[in-house]
Design an enzyme around this catalytic site. Structure first.
Site, mmCIF file in Angstrom:
data_model
loop_
_atom_site.group_PDB
_atom_site.id
_atom_site.type_symbol
_atom_site.label_atom_id
_atom_site.label_comp_id
_atom_site.label_asym_id
_atom_site.label_seq_id
_atom_site.Cartn_x
_atom_site.Cartn_y
_atom_site.Cartn_z
ATOM 1 N N SER A 161 0.514 -1.238 -0.282
ATOM 2 C CA SER A 161 0.250 0.161 0.622
ATOM 3 C C SER A 161 0.982 1.419 -0.461
ATOM 4 C CB SER A 161 -0.731 -0.064 0.948
ATOM 5 O OG SER A 161 -0.332 0.105 2.626
ATOM 6 N N HIS B 231 -5.389 -3.776 -2.457
ATOM 7 C CA HIS B 231 -5.365 -2.980 -3.359
ATOM 8 C C HIS B 231 -5.535 -3.160 -5.078
ATOM 9 C CE1 HIS B 231 -4.789 0.171 -0.225
ATOM 10 N NE2 HIS B 231 -3.758 -0.069 0.980
ATOM 11 N N LYS C 166 -11.581 0.624 -2.083
ATOM 12 C CA LYS C 166 -11.167 1.098 -3.049
ATOM 13 C C LYS C 166 -11.257 0.591 -4.411
ATOM 14 C CE LYS C 166 -6.990 0.045 0.752
ATOM 15 N NZ LYS C 166 -7.792 -0.180 1.819
#
Length: 388
Positions: free
Chosen positions: A181, A209, A240
């Site tokens: 990240s 992610h 996300k």
């Protein structure tokens, strides 16, 4: 009577003196690649809304429909009375989307990671964790009663040596982010799968992610590297690329049944609201129907990485929509972030404890909603700051 919390102000002052005291701010609105922040509209290069879905009207409509059908709050934990039709439908859709037997949803990605690790590894077991794993993974290893061994970032030889030393443990669990990240780099998933098979270890990955961004169908880096069938446990998040809230785990039916019975954050947390499940059903459909969102995002990220490297900025090994501009010192990272803010852009400075001392950076996070003009503006600003 003495105040038992009297030590806190002194410690806050210490953080202030180190320029590490954080404070909470309020944003007004967040629409696509822009954000209203302290009465200014800024280009937003800080959000993890990679597919520009957080404010998508289709998600809003699906959430409203779910509220009308099931109400807002779920009222209880999933095992009591909290699991509604939308949540059940979402778990079926997730399993189909991820091409697995079953799925389980959680109140947050943090809860999913922390709870799953604790449910899988106990006293007599060993966990082998990449040193740059997310805090939720780190806390999960701490909650577990298992022995923990941390290996240097993406260092396969070191990991193999650890596995050789850990042959006497009852079970072995290798755990890693797939896309890290802060650094934007990628775990060596095929090689990790090889090691897991060679040393009879479970392999758990966090696709937080990468979900929606990588892979032919948007399932993430396990799909891209064709190792989905070789990874025992896959964790993801709705918060996300999918533009929502909460976390999930996908895998075999026995795995999911075990988590239902042994994963404390799932058992003892109130179920997420139906509105979120409804919105995430809509998001999964968009990811399936609109692959151009992820291809456009990755093309923009590749272009921006090339431009910034031409200027002379160090980006480490980033291969993704997360682009770290590595500057080293905390003071420089925060100064550059403030300067970009004055130039109309939100690019956060990242400092300890989020990164180790000496590895401070600006974290650029792209969305497919960013236009070429937005990227040009950022490149011009970073060129000016680099040369100035």
């Amino acid at each position: 009577m003495a105040d038992p919390l009297a030590w806190i102000p002194e410690q806050l002052e210490l953080l202030e003196s180190l320029e590490r005291r954080r404070s909470i701010h309020i944003r007004a609105t967040q629409q696509g690649p822009s954000v209203d922040w302290k009465e200014r509209e800024l280009l937003n290069f800080s959000s993890n809304d990679y597919l520009n879905l957080a404010a998508d009207p289709r998600l809003e409509a699906a959430a409203c429909e779910a509220i009308q059908r099931e109400g807002w709050g779920s009222g209880a934990s999933p095992l009591i009375t909290g699991r509604g039709q939308n949540q059940a439908s979402l778990e079926v859709a997730l399993a189909q989307f991820e091409a697995t037997e079953a799925a389980l949803t959680f109140a947050s990605g943090f809860a999913a990671n922390a709870g799953v690790i604790d449910a899988l590894a106990d006293r007599g077991d060993v966990i082998l964790s990449d040193e740059k794993n997310h805090a939720s993974i780190i806390d999960g290893t701490r909650l577990s009663k298992a022995t923990v061994r941390v290996y240097p970032h993406r260092d396969l030889q070191y990991l193999e040596n650890l596995l050789k030393q850990c042959s006497t443990f009852r079970r072995r669990l290798i755990v890693t982010d797939t896309l890290f990240s802060m650094d934007g780099d990628i775990a060596p998933l095929p090689e990790l799968a090889d090691l897991a098979e060679a040393y009879d270890a479970m392999l758990m990955v966090d696709e937080a992610h990468a979900t929606g961004v990588f892979g032919e169908n948007g399932r993430g880096l396990c799909e891209q590297f064709d190792v989905e069938d070789r990874v025992s446990i896959r964790v993801g998040t709705f918060s996300k690329a999918l533009g929502g809230h909460g976390g999930f785990v996908v895998g075999s039916e026995p795995l999911i049944h075990w988590l239902v019975n042994r994963c404390r954050p799932y058992i003892f947390s109130t179920a997420p609201p139906a509105a979120n499940a409804g919105a995430m059903l809509a998001a999964l459909k968009i990811v399936h129907d609109e692959p151009q969102r992820r291809t456009d995002l990755l093309a923009k990220a590749k272009w921006l990485r090339g431009k910034l490297r031409e200027i002379g900025w160090s980006l480490g090994d980033s291969e993704s929509q997360i682009i770290p501009v590595i500057v080293g010192t905390e003071n420089l990272a925060m100064t550059l972030s403030a300067q970009l803010h004055e130039m109309g852009m939100m690019v956060p400075g990242i400092r300890p404890p989020s990164v180790p001392d000496g590895e401070c950076l600006l974290r650029i996070s792209l969305s497919c909603g960013h236009t070429q003009q937005h990227l040009d503006t950022l490149v011009e600003a970073l060129t000016e700051l680099r040369l100035g």
